[in-house]
Design an enzyme around this catalytic site. Sequence first.
Site, PDB file in Angstrom:
ATOM      1  N   CYS A 252     -51.530   7.949 -63.352  1.00  0.00           N
ATOM      2  CA  CYS A 252     -50.483   8.950 -63.127  1.00  0.00           C
ATOM      3  C   CYS A 252     -49.448   8.971 -64.259  1.00  0.00           C
ATOM      4  CB  CYS A 252     -49.829   8.757 -61.764  1.00  0.00           C
ATOM      5  SG  CYS A 252     -48.861   7.237 -61.578  1.00  0.00           S
ATOM      6  N   HIS A 300     -45.642   6.526 -57.989  1.00  0.00           N
ATOM      7  CA  HIS A 300     -46.482   7.662 -58.389  1.00  0.00           C
ATOM      8  C   HIS A 300     -45.615   8.749 -59.012  1.00  0.00           C
ATOM      9  CE1 HIS A 300     -50.215   9.927 -58.482  1.00  0.00           C
ATOM     10  NE2 HIS A 300     -49.570  10.993 -58.019  1.00  0.00           N
ATOM     11  N   HIS A 312     -51.336  16.257 -61.448  1.00  0.00           N
ATOM     12  CA  HIS A 312     -51.183  14.798 -61.495  1.00  0.00           C
ATOM     13  C   HIS A 312     -52.548  14.116 -61.505  1.00  0.00           C
ATOM     14  CE1 HIS A 312     -51.614  13.751 -56.943  1.00  0.00           C
ATOM     15  NE2 HIS A 312     -52.252  14.871 -57.190  1.00  0.00           N
TER      16      HIS A 312
END
Length: 337
Positions: A252, A300, A312
Amino acid sequence: MPVATMPPHRHAPGLSVRPGGLRRVAHRLLVLVAAASVGAGLLAAPAQAAPTADEIEAQIDKQWEQLEPTIEQYNKVRAQLKVNRKKSGDLQKKIEPLALQSELALNRVGDLASRYYMSGPSQDIGALLVSAKPDTLTEQLTILDRLAAQERKEVEGVLAVRDKYDGEKQKLDTLIVTQTKQQNELAAKKKQIDAEIKRLEASLPKTTVKTEGCPTISGVVSAAARTAIKTACGRIGKPYVWGATGPNSFDCSGLTQYAYKAAGISLTHHTGAQWNEGKAISRADARPGDLVFFFSDLHHVGLYLGNDMMVHASRAGKPVMVASINYMPVAGFRRPG
């Protein structure tokens, strides 16, 4: 008794009393008033607003409705053309040996005719004719006639087959010419519509980003954000690999680092560090290109696209993708740069 007379008319100084003078003055005043009214109307008319991104997108959709059938028709003609060209080539390969075979057979017939009718029979045949009995002579002449007839039959058979292939090939060649013309016309039409779509895309506001894989994004706040969005959207479909920073796999924070590196902005490959490297932005003020973080421990991060969507690197087993930000708890937004 004296008669009363009307006093002479008095005229205001500066006004002409020539015939029609008053009418001309009134006409001029009316023209001036009309011009002033038109001018006022022009000033009051609102300037034509530039088309919005949604309006331009609607025009592009309309152009695409014309382009897609053209593309499919082009694909159809091109596929048919490929098949027919192969058929024509295969027929040509069959024709070539037949042409050679017919030529050789014609040569044999010609040689036979030349020897018999121009030079006379060979010595062997001459000797046979001199010594042969009548029934033998008749038999020999019949054999010679049959030999010639056999050659003619062979030539006729070869020519018949060759003519058949020639006829089929001629039809195919005519069809190929027609289909090639169709293909060129469709390609020209596609090129014309493509150019119009590119013109429309170029007229999108600079705050708009249009790229494959992502929806059209409006309200982009900076050139860096535009570059980051285009870069991240260009990686859609690449696999998630922990610790990876691209260009063929990402985690990420690796994806957001890679996207902003393309825009000339350096981010650390760590969600917590990226949180501190950007300017805090409220959710109400978040704009496409901002980073959106999730969970209380910020483990995240994604690149915000607006309308509660982001691009993402999700998790192992899922590639880089566009997703809603609402399926995880949002911790906040940060604006790099």
